[in-house]
Design a protein around this motif. Structure first.
Motif, PDB file in Angstrom:
ATOM      1  N   ARG A   1      -1.833   6.059  -8.411  1.00  0.00           N
ATOM      2  CA  ARG A   1      -1.264   6.081  -7.061  1.00  0.00           C
ATOM      3  C   ARG A   1      -1.204   4.699  -6.416  1.00  0.00           C
ATOM      4  O   ARG A   1      -0.187   4.336  -5.798  1.00  0.00           O
ATOM      5  CB  ARG A   1      -2.097   7.022  -6.182  1.00  0.00           C
ATOM      6  N   GLU A   2      -2.259   3.912  -6.496  1.00  0.00           N
ATOM      7  CA  GLU A   2      -2.341   2.662  -5.747  1.00  0.00           C
ATOM      8  C   GLU A   2      -1.853   1.438  -6.516  1.00  0.00           C
ATOM      9  O   GLU A   2      -1.307   0.506  -5.931  1.00  0.00           O
ATOM     10  CB  GLU A   2      -3.791   2.390  -5.300  1.00  0.00           C
ATOM     11  N   LEU A   3      -2.090   1.421  -7.836  1.00  0.00           N
ATOM     12  CA  LEU A   3      -1.893   0.171  -8.574  1.00  0.00           C
ATOM     13  C   LEU A   3      -0.461  -0.128  -9.008  1.00  0.00           C
ATOM     14  O   LEU A   3      -0.111  -1.310  -9.152  1.00  0.00           O
ATOM     15  CB  LEU A   3      -2.814   0.136  -9.802  1.00  0.00           C
ATOM     16  N   PRO A   4       0.419   0.871  -9.234  1.00  0.00           N
ATOM     17  CA  PRO A   4       1.773   0.510  -9.685  1.00  0.00           C
ATOM     18  C   PRO A   4       2.502  -0.486  -8.792  1.00  0.00           C
ATOM     19  O   PRO A   4       3.155  -1.408  -9.310  1.00  0.00           O
ATOM     20  CB  PRO A   4       2.490   1.869  -9.748  1.00  0.00           C
TER      21      PRO A   4
ATOM     22  N   PHE B   1      -5.168  -5.117  -1.791  1.00  0.00           N
ATOM     23  CA  PHE B   1      -5.688  -4.658  -3.077  1.00  0.00           C
ATOM     24  C   PHE B   1      -7.110  -4.133  -2.927  1.00  0.00           C
ATOM     25  O   PHE B   1      -7.934  -4.764  -2.258  1.00  0.00           O
ATOM     26  CB  PHE B   1      -5.666  -5.814  -4.081  1.00  0.00           C
ATOM     27  N   PRO B   2      -7.426  -2.989  -3.564  1.00  0.00           N
ATOM     28  CA  PRO B   2      -6.646  -2.180  -4.513  1.00  0.00           C
ATOM     29  C   PRO B   2      -5.823  -1.073  -3.875  1.00  0.00           C
ATOM     30  O   PRO B   2      -5.424  -0.132  -4.556  1.00  0.00           O
ATOM     31  CB  PRO B   2      -7.737  -1.583  -5.400  1.00  0.00           C
ATOM     32  N   GLY B   3      -5.546  -1.143  -2.555  1.00  0.00           N
ATOM     33  CA  GLY B   3      -4.709  -0.157  -1.888  1.00  0.00           C
ATOM     34  C   GLY B   3      -5.386   0.449  -0.675  1.00  0.00           C
ATOM     35  O   GLY B   3      -6.418   1.107  -0.800  1.00  0.00           O
ATOM     36  N   HIS B   4      -4.786   0.220   0.496  1.00  0.00           N
ATOM     37  CA  HIS B   4      -5.354   0.670   1.773  1.00  0.00           C
ATOM     38  C   HIS B   4      -4.657   1.937   2.274  1.00  0.00           C
ATOM     39  O   HIS B   4      -4.907   2.409   3.390  1.00  0.00           O
ATOM     40  CB  HIS B   4      -5.169  -0.452   2.808  1.00  0.00           C
TER      41      HIS B   4
ATOM     42  N   PHE C   1       6.105   0.851   2.364  1.00  0.00           N
ATOM     43  CA  PHE C   1       7.443   1.269   1.946  1.00  0.00           C
ATOM     44  C   PHE C   1       7.553   2.776   1.761  1.00  0.00           C
ATOM     45  O   PHE C   1       8.661   3.311   1.728  1.00  0.00           O
ATOM     46  CB  PHE C   1       7.828   0.589   0.625  1.00  0.00           C
ATOM     47  N   GLY C   2       6.419   3.483   1.580  1.00  0.00           N
ATOM     48  CA  GLY C   2       6.519   4.916   1.371  1.00  0.00           C
ATOM     49  C   GLY C   2       5.203   5.542   0.973  1.00  0.00           C
ATOM     50  O   GLY C   2       4.159   4.886   0.920  1.00  0.00           O
ATOM     51  N   ASP C   3       5.261   6.830   0.677  1.00  0.00           N
ATOM     52  CA  ASP C   3       4.045   7.591   0.373  1.00  0.00           C
ATOM     53  C   ASP C   3       3.904   7.951  -1.099  1.00  0.00           C
ATOM     54  O   ASP C   3       3.024   8.721  -1.460  1.00  0.00           O
ATOM     55  CB  ASP C   3       3.982   8.863   1.226  1.00  0.00           C
ATOM     56  N   ARG C   4       4.785   7.396  -1.935  1.00  0.00           N
ATOM     57  CA  ARG C   4       4.705   7.647  -3.376  1.00  0.00           C
ATOM     58  C   ARG C   4       4.815   6.315  -4.119  1.00  0.00           C
ATOM     59  O   ARG C   4       5.628   5.462  -3.737  1.00  0.00           O
ATOM     60  CB  ARG C   4       5.826   8.591  -3.827  1.00  0.00           C
ATOM     61  N   PRO C   5       4.020   6.142  -5.173  1.00  0.00           N
ATOM     62  CA  PRO C   5       4.029   4.841  -5.855  1.00  0.00           C
ATOM     63  C   PRO C   5       5.394   4.428  -6.373  1.00  0.00           C
ATOM     64  O   PRO C   5       5.753   3.245  -6.312  1.00  0.00           O
ATOM     65  CB  PRO C   5       3.011   5.025  -6.984  1.00  0.00           C
ATOM     66  N   ALA C   6       6.175   5.386  -6.870  1.00  0.00           N
ATOM     67  CA  ALA C   6       7.483   5.031  -7.415  1.00  0.00           C
ATOM     68  C   ALA C   6       8.424   4.523  -6.335  1.00  0.00           C
ATOM     69  O   ALA C   6       9.328   3.717  -6.611  1.00  0.00           O
ATOM     70  CB  ALA C   6       8.105   6.243  -8.112  1.00  0.00           C
ATOM     71  N   ARG C   7       8.221   4.981  -5.076  1.00  0.00           N
ATOM     72  CA  ARG C   7       9.081   4.540  -3.982  1.00  0.00           C
ATOM     73  C   ARG C   7       8.600   3.241  -3.352  1.00  0.00           C
ATOM     74  O   ARG C   7       9.291   2.666  -2.512  1.00  0.00           O
ATOM     75  CB  ARG C   7       9.167   5.640  -2.903  1.00  0.00           C
ATOM     76  N   VAL C   8       7.408   2.804  -3.744  1.00  0.00           N
ATOM     77  CA  VAL C   8       6.863   1.567  -3.205  1.00  0.00           C
ATOM     78  C   VAL C   8       7.003   0.413  -4.191  1.00  0.00           C
ATOM     79  O   VAL C   8       7.236  -0.730  -3.799  1.00  0.00           O
ATOM     80  CB  VAL C   8       5.376   1.758  -2.809  1.00  0.00           C
ATOM     81  N   ALA C   9       6.886   0.702  -5.469  1.00  0.00           N
ATOM     82  CA  ALA C   9       6.846  -0.362  -6.471  1.00  0.00           C
ATOM     83  C   ALA C   9       8.128  -1.199  -6.494  1.00  0.00           C
ATOM     84  O   ALA C   9       8.072  -2.439  -6.507  1.00  0.00           O
ATOM     85  CB  ALA C   9       6.569   0.226  -7.849  1.00  0.00           C
ATOM     86  N   ALA C  10       9.289  -0.545  -6.500  1.00  0.00           N
ATOM     87  CA  ALA C  10      10.547  -1.297  -6.611  1.00  0.00           C
ATOM     88  C   ALA C  10      10.796  -2.187  -5.397  1.00  0.00           C
ATOM     89  O   ALA C  10      11.106  -3.378  -5.552  1.00  0.00           O
ATOM     90  CB  ALA C  10      11.715  -0.340  -6.846  1.00  0.00           C
ATOM     91  N   PRO C  11      10.672  -1.681  -4.157  1.00  0.00           N
ATOM     92  CA  PRO C  11      10.857  -2.596  -3.033  1.00  0.00           C
ATOM     93  C   PRO C  11       9.768  -3.661  -2.931  1.00  0.00           C
ATOM     94  O   PRO C  11      10.022  -4.752  -2.406  1.00  0.00           O
ATOM     95  CB  PRO C  11      10.857  -1.674  -1.808  1.00  0.00           C
ATOM     96  N   ALA C  12       8.562  -3.359  -3.420  1.00  0.00           N
ATOM     97  CA  ALA C  12       7.509  -4.388  -3.437  1.00  0.00           C
ATOM     98  C   ALA C  12       7.953  -5.584  -4.262  1.00  0.00           C
ATOM     99  O   ALA C  12       7.816  -6.739  -3.846  1.00  0.00           O
ATOM    100  CB  ALA C  12       6.216  -3.800  -3.991  1.00  0.00           C
TER     101      ALA C  12
ATOM    102  N   ASP D   1       0.834  -1.195   0.000  1.00  0.00           N
ATOM    103  CA  ASP D   1       0.000   0.000   0.000  1.00  0.00           C
ATOM    104  C   ASP D   1       0.874   1.253   0.000  1.00  0.00           C
ATOM    105  O   ASP D   1       1.909   1.301   0.677  1.00  0.00           O
ATOM    106  CB  ASP D   1      -0.870   0.017   1.252  1.00  0.00           C
ATOM    107  N   VAL D   2       0.449   2.265  -0.742  1.00  0.00           N
ATOM    108  CA  VAL D   2       1.118   3.565  -0.750  1.00  0.00           C
ATOM    109  C   VAL D   2       0.495   4.391   0.370  1.00  0.00           C
ATOM    110  O   VAL D   2      -0.671   4.789   0.297  1.00  0.00           O
ATOM    111  CB  VAL D   2       0.946   4.267  -2.104  1.00  0.00           C
TER     112      VAL D   2
END
Length: 484
Positions: free
Chosen positions: A199-202, A172-175, A142-153, A127-128
């Motif tokens: 925001r949520e899906l990446p 899913f689809p993001g809490h 992992f963070g508050d921005r999708p780009a900072r969450v997607a890679a560590p996910a 979740d972002v």
């Protein structure tokens, strides 16, 4: 109907829990009859040998039984419920921003789980956390921005599954945009689908691309997507968006159906039917139900409701069979060849996550250290946290504490205040602000989500988590020698 094929299919969609260090007779019997599996909670865990024995008993009843737990590292731990996790959680890993480190930590977590026979980890949370006041996610993100969450996910999924344990990307689809805990009520996300896609899906797309074997649903309502229902009951969310648009082919796992966001108005059996109709494969029951003498009875009532729904045409027997086949893949546990990583990996990661804003006062070796005691969230539970487990002489502080008394106690010495999610608890926020206004040497060690709020005139230390390794890293950064 006890031994019917339809009963076996209905059982194969369920993932309840039981209380204690050994499975009761009814729990083993249900596995033999086809039950999907069990989730283990802190009350099922004593030590590695005991957990290995427990899982071996279940696997003797049926080799492909799913044995799951929530081992996120950091604040949410089941395997280390008694002492706290030896690894930092997602927020700490996210701020370090090193995907190799994240994969290594999750591989170490996976190796520990595999070594005791656990096949499915309900992690990572992807979740972002876009809402500072989110009570359900926070440092689990992992963070508050999708780009900072997607890679560590993606790295977390890869690490767990390299150790032979199935990952479960959630929720899913993001809490992350919620300000209500779905354990207590049904959260509302007033956002158009276009925002969710950006925001949520990446992070979910990244986890799926990394091969995540399961995805967990969220008991949240997004009117444009789910209508008046939670996402767990939404075909458009699970079949159209998750299956068709994102291309996910693994098992869809519901969040716990005993949570009020799912079943408060309709009960668990009906919630199970609606969840299966929407596209869930494996239905979780939460940890509180297992403490009740009704645990077995609720499973049986749920099985009966599923069978009735098939006979009434609300559910498809073919769909149930497909779900059971997907679920069985989560019960496979390849031979473990990796050694479990040393705990030094977790401490090294936690050290890299500590962030200090402001100047540290002199004389910290003589500081008075107190720990505010905001309540734990339902997902975290009563796991040891904060500076108290790693530093001698830490004073607990509750919501009736007086700022004047604490200032008098500190005198001319620095005052270190450990807390978590301080901004979300008015009494804690007010107390810290009063301390900072009345004492020149206040240091807030924030061990929850580091929100935009900061106390004026205080040094702010963010650990991005409250596990023992986070606490030890914070103590080191302040020059306070932790106890051994």
């Amino acid at each position: 109907m006890t031994g019917s094929p339809l009963r076996r299919l209905a059982l194969g969609t369920l993932l309840p829990a039981f209380h204690g260090h050994r499975p009761p007779d009814w729990a083993v019997r249900l596995v033999e009859e086809g039950l999907g599996g069990y989730t283990l909670f802190g009350y099922n865990i004593r030590d590695a040998a005991q957990v290995s024995s427990l899982t071996a008993q279940l696997r003797a009843a049926r080799p492909d039984v799913v044995i799951a737990t929530d081992e996120e590292g950091g604040d949410v731990t089941r395997l280390h419920y008694a002492e706290g996790s030896p690894y930092p959680g997602n927020a700490a890993l996210g701020v370090v921003d090193d995907v190799t480190l994240t994969e290594s930590v999750y591989r170490a977590i996976g190796a520990r789980l595999a070594s005791v026979g656990i096949t499915l980890d309900m992690a990572p949370a992807v979740d972002v956390n876009s809402a500072d006041d989110n009570p359900a996610i926070g440092t689990r993100s992992f963070g508050d921005r999708p780009a900072r969450v997607a890679a560590p996910a993606a790295a977390a999924v890869a690490g767990l599954q390299a150790a032979g344990v199935a990952a479960c990307a959630k929720h899913f689809p993001g809490h992350g945009a919620t300000v209500t805990d779905s354990h207590l009520d049904l959260p509302l996300v007033e956002a158009p689908l276009s925002v969710l896609r950006q925001r949520e899906l990446p992070p979910f797309a990244a986890a799926i691309a990394a091969g995540a074997r399961s995805v967990m649903t969220a008991h949240i309502r997004v009117p444009e997507l789910t209508g008046s229902s939670p996402a767990t009951f939404s075909r458009r969310t699970l079949r159209d968006l998750l299956r068709d648009e994102l291309g996910f082919t693994g098992a869809i796992v519901s969040d716990a159906l005993e949570m009020r966001g799912a079943s408060a108005a309709i009960g668990i059996p009906e919630a199970a039917v609606r969840a299966l109709a929407a596209g869930n494969d494996l239905l979780c029951f939460g940890g509180e139900l297992a403490k009740s003498p009704d645990a077995e009875a609720v499973v049986e009532k749920t099985v009966a409701a599923i069978i009735a729904a098939v006979e009434e045409g609300r559910l498809s027997e073919a769909d149930l069979a497909a779900s059971v086949a997907r679920n069985a893949l989560l019960g496979t546990l390849p031979a473990v060849t990796d050694a479990v990583a040393a705990d030094s990996l977790g401490l090294a990661a936690a050290r890299r996550a500590v962030r200090v804003s402001g100047d540290l006062p002199a004389g910290l070796a003589d500081a008075v250290v107190v720990q505010l005691m905001p309540p734990a969230t339902a997902a975290v539970g009563e796991v040891p946290w904060g500076l108290a487990p790693v530093l001698p002489g830490v004073r607990p502080v509750v919501d009736t504490a007086s700022a004047a008394d604490l200032i008098a106690l500190a005198g001319t010495r620095p005052l270190v205040v450990a807390s978590r999610d301080t901004h979300r608890h008015p009494w804690a926020r007010t107390l810290v602000e009063a301390l900072a206004a009345g004492h020149p040497g206040v240091i807030l060690v924030e061990m929850g989500w580091p929100a935009a709020w900061r106390p004026a005139n205080a040094t702010y230390v963010a650990t991005y988590g409250a596990a023992p390794v986070n606490a030890r890293a914070a103590a080191e950064s302040l020059g306070l020698p932790p106890s051994q």
